[in-house]
Design an enzyme around this catalytic site. Structure first.
Site, PDB file in Angstrom:
ATOM      1  N   ASP A  73       0.848  -1.204   0.000  1.00  0.00           N
ATOM      2  CA  ASP A  73       0.000   0.000   0.000  1.00  0.00           C
ATOM      3  C   ASP A  73       0.883   1.254   0.000  1.00  0.00           C
ATOM      4  OD1 ASP A  73       0.925  -0.450   2.626  1.00  0.00           O
ATOM      5  OD2 ASP A  73      -0.832   0.447   3.552  1.00  0.00           O
ATOM      6  N   ASP A 118       6.710   1.345   2.025  1.00  0.00           N
ATOM      7  CA  ASP A 118       6.441   0.340   0.977  1.00  0.00           C
ATOM      8  C   ASP A 118       7.268   0.677  -0.272  1.00  0.00           C
ATOM      9  OD1 ASP A 118       3.461  -0.955   1.792  1.00  0.00           O
ATOM     10  OD2 ASP A 118       3.789   1.075   2.464  1.00  0.00           O
ATOM     11  N   ASN A 155      -2.279   2.892   3.539  1.00  0.00           N
ATOM     12  CA  ASN A 155      -1.672   4.219   3.723  1.00  0.00           C
ATOM     13  C   ASN A 155      -2.453   5.294   2.965  1.00  0.00           C
ATOM     14  OD1 ASN A 155       0.534   3.657   5.445  1.00  0.00           O
ATOM     15  ND2 ASN A 155       1.631   2.732   3.737  1.00  0.00           N
ATOM     16  N   THR A 189       3.005  -6.004   2.715  1.00  0.00           N
ATOM     17  CA  THR A 189       3.423  -4.860   3.538  1.00  0.00           C
ATOM     18  C   THR A 189       2.267  -3.896   3.807  1.00  0.00           C
ATOM     19  OG1 THR A 189       4.175  -3.643   1.586  1.00  0.00           O
ATOM     20  CG2 THR A 189       5.835  -4.990   2.723  1.00  0.00           C
ATOM     21  N   PHE A 192      -0.811  -0.773  12.746  1.00  0.00           N
ATOM     22  CA  PHE A 192      -1.700  -0.226  11.711  1.00  0.00           C
ATOM     23  C   PHE A 192      -2.235  -1.287  10.737  1.00  0.00           C
ATOM     24  CE2 PHE A 192      -2.271   1.701   7.454  1.00  0.00           C
ATOM     25  CZ  PHE A 192      -3.298   2.588   7.740  1.00  0.00           C
ATOM     26  N   ASN A 193      -1.371  -2.123  10.163  1.00  0.00           N
ATOM     27  CA  ASN A 193      -1.849  -3.074   9.146  1.00  0.00           C
ATOM     28  C   ASN A 193      -2.842  -4.078   9.750  1.00  0.00           C
ATOM     29  OD1 ASN A 193      -0.333  -1.886   7.129  1.00  0.00           O
ATOM     30  ND2 ASN A 193       1.430  -3.257   7.417  1.00  0.00           N
ATOM     31  N   HIS A 205       9.647   0.113   8.399  1.00  0.00           N
ATOM     32  CA  HIS A 205       8.840  -1.086   8.635  1.00  0.00           C
ATOM     33  C   HIS A 205       8.921  -2.058   7.451  1.00  0.00           C
ATOM     34  CE1 HIS A 205       6.736   1.091  11.887  1.00  0.00           C
ATOM     35  NE2 HIS A 205       6.435   2.046  11.033  1.00  0.00           N
ATOM     36  N   ASP A 206       8.430  -1.592   6.303  1.00  0.00           N
ATOM     37  CA  ASP A 206       8.291  -2.502   5.157  1.00  0.00           C
ATOM     38  C   ASP A 206       9.647  -2.891   4.551  1.00  0.00           C
ATOM     39  OD1 ASP A 206       5.613  -2.241   5.660  1.00  0.00           O
ATOM     40  OD2 ASP A 206       5.264  -0.760   4.098  1.00  0.00           O
TER      41      ASP A 206
END
Ligand code: BDR
Ligand code: CA
Length: 311
Positions: free
Chosen positions: A13, A18, A42, A127, A169-170, A242-243
């Site tokens: 996303d 990402d 996102n 992701t 979040f995800n 993160h991703d």
């Protein structure tokens, strides 16, 4: 001796982090990027899809097929992130509009087609919220054996959270999708906030990035300056990779240490939906269904990320 590149599919996303993960996947000799699917998270699906196309085209990956996925979570109202600005990828002033077009099929059908024609099981990296992956589980159970391993950026276990404590979040965007994926039998590694909040872009990392004097280097600095500023304002930490860490763990699994556990996600709680709960000792009487990342080699992660951005 040449290494055999791992074929992978990415569901994402984009999103600044990402975006960096996509760049790394395309540039890593250890990876063969077979296709990209997009989901909302996102930003809305139109924006995340446009961003994926813009990024891939800019880095010369215009031959990688992109398919757009779900416009909203399975059962809950759409939640959109705020950490990446209104377009989902603010700070991209060099990034032209895409000329590439998307595949004429939905992401879930595209993933099923790619998996069923793969000669061997392949790696899958997700992701974003797991809506597309959950629908794949529901619609095409016959292709799941072709997923060698799902590496997902999501979840939090030791509770240094960001949205609503204790939720990542995800997972928060689509907990029902996560439940379906966790119960699907697909081998999964969760690269959650416990480790991703340790790979932060701080001034030393910006100094390294500033040395990459290429259009891509400048673009990534602009992305991450924007991303970092919002992170500091809303979460009081630097921009978390993160991703990119989830993607890096597929390139080099020794970058993270994992621990097996039975993972459940709360879908019923009035205030805790999306919370991920690990049963390390099997007290619920259920076998481990995931590996969760509990430690990360921060220095080696950044070495890999910078070398791929430089490359
Ligand atoms: C996750 O949520 C999004 O904001 C990031 O792209 C990452 O996938 C972190 O919680
Ligand atoms: Ca993401």
């Amino acid at each position: 001796m040449s290494i055999q590149a791992k074929p992978i599919l990415i569901d994402c996303d984009p999103g600044h982090d990402d975006a960096v993960a996509l760049v790394m996947a395309h540039r890593s000799p250890a990876i063969e990027l077979l296709g990209v699917t997009t989901t909302c998270g996102n930003a809305g699906i139109d924006k995340t899809t446009r961003n994926a196309l813009r990024i891939l085209e800019f880095i010369g990956a215009g031959n990688v097929p992109v398919a757009a996925g779900c416009v909203r979570p399975l059962t809950r109202p759409l939640v959109l992130g705020t950490a990446d600005g209104p377009s989902g990828l603010e700070g991209s002033k060099y990034l032209p509009d895409p000329t590439m077009t998307i595949e004429p099929v939905h992401a879930v059908d595209f993933l099923a087609r790619m998996l069923s024609k793969a000669p061997e099981p392949i790696d899958f990296v997700a992701t974003g919220p797991l809506t597309n992956v959950a629908l794949l589980v529901m619609k095409y159970p016959q292709v799941l054996a072709k997923i060698k391993h799902l590496t997902w950026m999501g979840g939090v276990f030791y509770r240094k959270s960001e949205i609503i404590s204790p939720t990542e979040f995800n997972a928060f965007c689509d907990p029902e999708a996560l439940k379906i994926v966790l119960e699907s039998g697909v081998p999964i590694t969760m690269v959650g906030l416990d480790v991703t909040r340790r790979v932060l872009i701080e001034e030393p990392q910006f100094e390294e990035l500033a040395k990459i004097d290429t259009p891509l280097g400048r673009l990534v600095v602009d992305w991450l300056r924007y991303y970092d500023k919002l992170h500091r304002r809303t979460m009081n930490i630097g921009g978390a990779m993160h991703d990119p860490l989830a993607l890096a763990a597929v390139i080099d699994p020794t970058l993270i240490t994992t621990r097996p556990a039975h993972i459940a996600v709360d879908v019923g709680g009035a205030y805790t939906f999306g919370a991920t709960v690990a049963d390390f000792w099997g007290t619920r009487g259920e076998k481990p269904n995931a590996e969760i990342a509990v430690d990360v080699d921060v220095e080696r992660f950044f070495d890999l990320m910078f070398s791929l951005l430089r490359g």
